[in-house]
Design a protein around this motif. Structure first.
Motif, PDB file in Angstrom:
ATOM      1  N   VAL A 143     -26.979  -1.746  90.511  1.00 16.57           N
ATOM      2  CA  VAL A 143     -27.031  -3.014  90.987  1.00 16.57           C
ATOM      3  C   VAL A 143     -25.755  -2.923  92.063  1.00 16.57           C
ATOM      4  CG1 VAL A 143     -26.358  -5.243  90.553  1.00 16.57           C
ATOM      5  CG2 VAL A 143     -28.051  -3.930  89.047  1.00 16.57           C
ATOM      6  N   LEU A 144     -25.863  -3.437  93.119  1.00 22.41           N
ATOM      7  CA  LEU A 144     -24.660  -3.617  93.987  1.00 22.41           C
ATOM      8  C   LEU A 144     -24.257  -5.062  94.231  1.00 22.41           C
ATOM      9  CD1 LEU A 144     -22.539  -2.152  96.002  1.00 22.41           C
ATOM     10  CD2 LEU A 144     -24.410  -2.439  97.545  1.00 22.41           C
ATOM     11  N   PRO A 145     -23.035  -5.391  93.514  1.00 24.61           N
ATOM     12  CA  PRO A 145     -22.766  -6.813  93.976  1.00 24.61           C
ATOM     13  C   PRO A 145     -21.936  -6.629  95.189  1.00 24.61           C
ATOM     14  CG  PRO A 145     -21.681  -6.026  91.905  1.00 24.61           C
ATOM     15  CD  PRO A 145     -22.350  -4.855  92.580  1.00 24.61           C
ATOM     16  N   VAL A 146     -21.979  -7.716  96.114  1.00 27.86           N
ATOM     17  CA  VAL A 146     -21.512  -8.026  97.319  1.00 27.86           C
ATOM     18  C   VAL A 146     -20.841  -9.240  97.563  1.00 27.86           C
ATOM     19  CG1 VAL A 146     -21.631  -7.521  99.922  1.00 27.86           C
ATOM     20  CG2 VAL A 146     -23.352  -6.445  98.255  1.00 27.86           C
ATOM     21  N   ALA A 147     -19.747  -9.248  97.303  1.00 28.12           N
ATOM     22  CA  ALA A 147     -18.780 -10.613  97.270  1.00 28.12           C
ATOM     23  C   ALA A 147     -18.437 -10.748  98.658  1.00 28.12           C
ATOM     24  CB  ALA A 147     -17.668 -10.311  96.587  1.00 28.12           C
ATOM     25  N   ILE A 148     -18.946 -12.179  99.181  1.00 26.11           N
ATOM     26  CA  ILE A 148     -18.841 -12.648 100.356  1.00 26.11           C
ATOM     27  C   ILE A 148     -18.188 -14.095 100.419  1.00 26.11           C
ATOM     28  CG2 ILE A 148     -20.757 -11.420 101.512  1.00 26.11           C
ATOM     29  CD1 ILE A 148     -22.300 -14.008 101.350  1.00 26.11           C
ATOM     30  N   ARG A 149     -17.778 -14.783 101.498  1.00 27.16           N
ATOM     31  CA  ARG A 149     -17.472 -16.044 101.579  1.00 27.16           C
ATOM     32  C   ARG A 149     -16.004 -16.286 100.704  1.00 27.16           C
ATOM     33  NH1 ARG A 149     -22.427 -19.384 100.971  1.00 27.16           N
ATOM     34  NH2 ARG A 149     -20.865 -21.015 100.366  1.00 27.16           N
ATOM     35  N   GLY A 150     -15.230 -15.324 100.774  1.00 25.18           N
ATOM     36  CA  GLY A 150     -14.157 -15.528 100.043  1.00 25.18           C
ATOM     37  C   GLY A 150     -14.059 -15.307  98.275  1.00 25.18           C
ATOM     38  N   LEU A 151     -15.128 -15.105  97.730  1.00 26.99           N
ATOM     39  CA  LEU A 151     -15.444 -14.943  96.278  1.00 26.99           C
ATOM     40  C   LEU A 151     -14.751 -13.693  95.879  1.00 26.99           C
ATOM     41  CD1 LEU A 151     -16.862 -16.437  94.142  1.00 26.99           C
ATOM     42  CD2 LEU A 151     -18.643 -14.832  94.578  1.00 26.99           C
ATOM     43  N   LYS A 152     -13.843 -13.704  94.828  1.00 29.83           N
ATOM     44  CA  LYS A 152     -13.268 -12.870  94.347  1.00 29.83           C
ATOM     45  C   LYS A 152     -14.048 -12.184  93.204  1.00 29.83           C
ATOM     46  CE  LYS A 152      -9.080 -14.033  96.301  1.00 29.83           C
ATOM     47  NZ  LYS A 152      -9.533 -14.254  97.648  1.00 29.83           N
ATOM     48  N   PRO A 153     -13.989 -10.700  93.111  1.00 30.27           N
ATOM     49  CA  PRO A 153     -14.655 -10.003  92.077  1.00 30.27           C
ATOM     50  C   PRO A 153     -14.605 -10.634  90.495  1.00 30.27           C
ATOM     51  CG  PRO A 153     -13.708  -8.549  93.548  1.00 30.27           C
ATOM     52  CD  PRO A 153     -13.090 -10.015  94.046  1.00 30.27           C
ATOM     53  N   ASN A 154     -13.366 -11.078  90.365  1.00 33.11           N
ATOM     54  CA  ASN A 154     -13.204 -11.591  88.947  1.00 33.11           C
ATOM     55  C   ASN A 154     -13.935 -13.113  88.807  1.00 33.11           C
ATOM     56  OD1 ASN A 154     -11.605 -13.166  90.514  1.00 33.11           O
ATOM     57  ND2 ASN A 154      -9.793 -13.103  89.080  1.00 33.11           N
ATOM     58  N   GLU A 155     -14.588 -13.614  89.835  1.00 37.42           N
ATOM     59  CA  GLU A 155     -15.265 -14.775  89.872  1.00 37.42           C
ATOM     60  C   GLU A 155     -16.704 -14.636  89.811  1.00 37.42           C
ATOM     61  OE1 GLU A 155     -12.606 -17.786  92.545  1.00 37.42           O
ATOM     62  OE2 GLU A 155     -13.861 -16.295  93.483  1.00 37.42           O
ATOM     63  N   LEU A 156     -17.011 -13.215  89.536  1.00 38.38           N
ATOM     64  CA  LEU A 156     -18.630 -13.106  89.278  1.00 38.38           C
ATOM     65  C   LEU A 156     -19.032 -12.980  87.901  1.00 38.38           C
ATOM     66  CD1 LEU A 156     -18.913 -10.021  91.777  1.00 38.38           C
ATOM     67  CD2 LEU A 156     -19.472 -12.249  92.397  1.00 38.38           C
ATOM     68  N   PRO A 157     -20.143 -13.184  87.537  1.00 41.56           N
ATOM     69  CA  PRO A 157     -20.645 -13.192  86.184  1.00 41.56           C
ATOM     70  C   PRO A 157     -20.166 -11.813  85.615  1.00 41.56           C
ATOM     71  CG  PRO A 157     -22.365 -14.041  87.719  1.00 41.56           C
ATOM     72  CD  PRO A 157     -21.354 -13.567  88.510  1.00 41.56           C
ATOM     73  N   SER A 158     -20.100 -11.566  84.344  1.00 47.13           N
ATOM     74  CA  SER A 158     -19.333 -10.452  83.841  1.00 47.13           C
ATOM     75  C   SER A 158     -20.375  -9.199  84.003  1.00 47.13           C
ATOM     76  CB  SER A 158     -19.179 -10.837  82.381  1.00 47.13           C
ATOM     77  OG  SER A 158     -20.373 -11.070  81.639  1.00 47.13           O
ATOM     78  N   TYR A 159     -21.669  -9.517  83.969  1.00 47.29           N
ATOM     79  CA  TYR A 159     -22.544  -8.386  84.340  1.00 47.29           C
ATOM     80  C   TYR A 159     -22.173  -7.637  85.539  1.00 47.29           C
ATOM     81  CZ  TYR A 159     -26.913  -5.759  85.133  1.00 47.29           C
ATOM     82  OH  TYR A 159     -28.051  -4.913  85.410  1.00 47.29           O
ATOM     83  N   LEU A 160     -21.974  -8.632  86.765  1.00 47.40           N
ATOM     84  CA  LEU A 160     -21.845  -7.937  87.979  1.00 47.40           C
ATOM     85  C   LEU A 160     -20.488  -7.160  88.040  1.00 47.40           C
ATOM     86  CD1 LEU A 160     -23.224 -10.573  90.400  1.00 47.40           C
ATOM     87  CD2 LEU A 160     -24.074  -8.300  89.921  1.00 47.40           C
ATOM     88  N   GLN A 161     -19.254  -7.715  87.297  1.00 48.96           N
ATOM     89  CA  GLN A 161     -18.223  -7.160  87.294  1.00 48.96           C
ATOM     90  C   GLN A 161     -18.015  -5.963  86.676  1.00 48.96           C
ATOM     91  OE1 GLN A 161     -15.129  -9.686  85.651  1.00 48.96           O
ATOM     92  NE2 GLN A 161     -16.138 -11.442  86.457  1.00 48.96           N
ATOM     93  N   ALA A 162     -18.951  -5.585  85.690  1.00 48.13           N
ATOM     94  CA  ALA A 162     -19.143  -4.210  85.239  1.00 48.13           C
ATOM     95  C   ALA A 162     -19.471  -3.049  86.156  1.00 48.13           C
ATOM     96  CB  ALA A 162     -20.233  -4.189  83.975  1.00 48.13           C
ATOM     97  N   ALA A 163     -20.147  -3.479  87.358  1.00 52.03           N
ATOM     98  CA  ALA A 163     -20.173  -2.579  88.691  1.00 52.03           C
ATOM     99  C   ALA A 163     -19.149  -2.674  89.377  1.00 52.03           C
ATOM    100  CB  ALA A 163     -21.531  -2.706  89.172  1.00 52.03           C
TER     101      ALA A 163
END
Length: 184
Positions: free
Chosen positions: A90-110
């Motif tokens: 899984v590749l989470p791609v943060a855009i539009r100013g979203l910070k990695p720590n604002e992502l669901p915890s599952y995505l933060q694991a990658a």
């Protein structure tokens, strides 16, 4: 051909479309929006099956895609069911100013990709690297399996030769009820 599921909110289509084109030009089969969903049939079942079949799941993370009630979160749930750990798949791609720590915890694991330059090029590069790593891991597992099978075959052959060439008058062979002559 490798398969990629590109998950994005409809509000992020302007971001997702160049990513889809970049991945397609890298010889990836990309499940993307309406282009991958012909009319009719079970929409949710087709998406679930596409996620089940894909090699890499790209989640375009924006304020819109992580909003409660969005179908992107349902697609993410399907990915989580397939891969309990998102690492390497899984590749989470943060855009539009979203910070990695604002992502669901599952995505933060990658490892989260936050594009600094051309987003399509950076996503393509990350996906290609993930696919190379997956192929390397598959090759390593296959090599180990072949070595184990060869070792078992060698052990079986050695056991057969030892039993067959036993120098005593009789020998007990575990799979027989009575001793057999080991001499020809």
């Amino acid at each position: 051909m490798s398969s990629v599921f590109l998950c994005h909110a409809s509000e992020d289509k302007r971001f997702a479309e160049p990513v889809q084109l970049a991945l397609a030009s890298a010889d990836c089969k990309v499940f993307y929006d309406q282009e991958s969903l012909p009319p009719g049939g079970d929409y949710q079942a087709r998406i679930r099956e596409a996620i089940r079949q894909c090699d890499v799941f790209v989640f375009v993370a924006s304020p819109d895609s992580i909003t409660q009630g969005k179908f992107t979160l349902t697609e993410l749930k399907f990915a989580r069911q397939r891969w309990p750990s998102p690492v390497r798949n899984v590749l989470p791609v943060a855009i539009r100013g979203l910070k990695p720590n604002e992502l669901p915890s599952y995505l933060q694991a990658a490892t989260v990709l936050t594009p600094a330059g051309n987003p399509a090029a950076e996503v393509r590069d990350s996906v290609e690297n993930m696919l190379k790593e997956q192929k390397t891991r598959k090759r390593e597992r296959l090599t180990i399996m072949v070595i184990v099978i060869l070792a078992l075959l060698i052990a079986i052959c050695i056991t057969y030769l030892v039993v067959r060439n036993y120098t005593g008058d009789e020998c007990d062979v575990p799979w027989r009820n009575q001793p057999i002559s080991c001499k020809d």
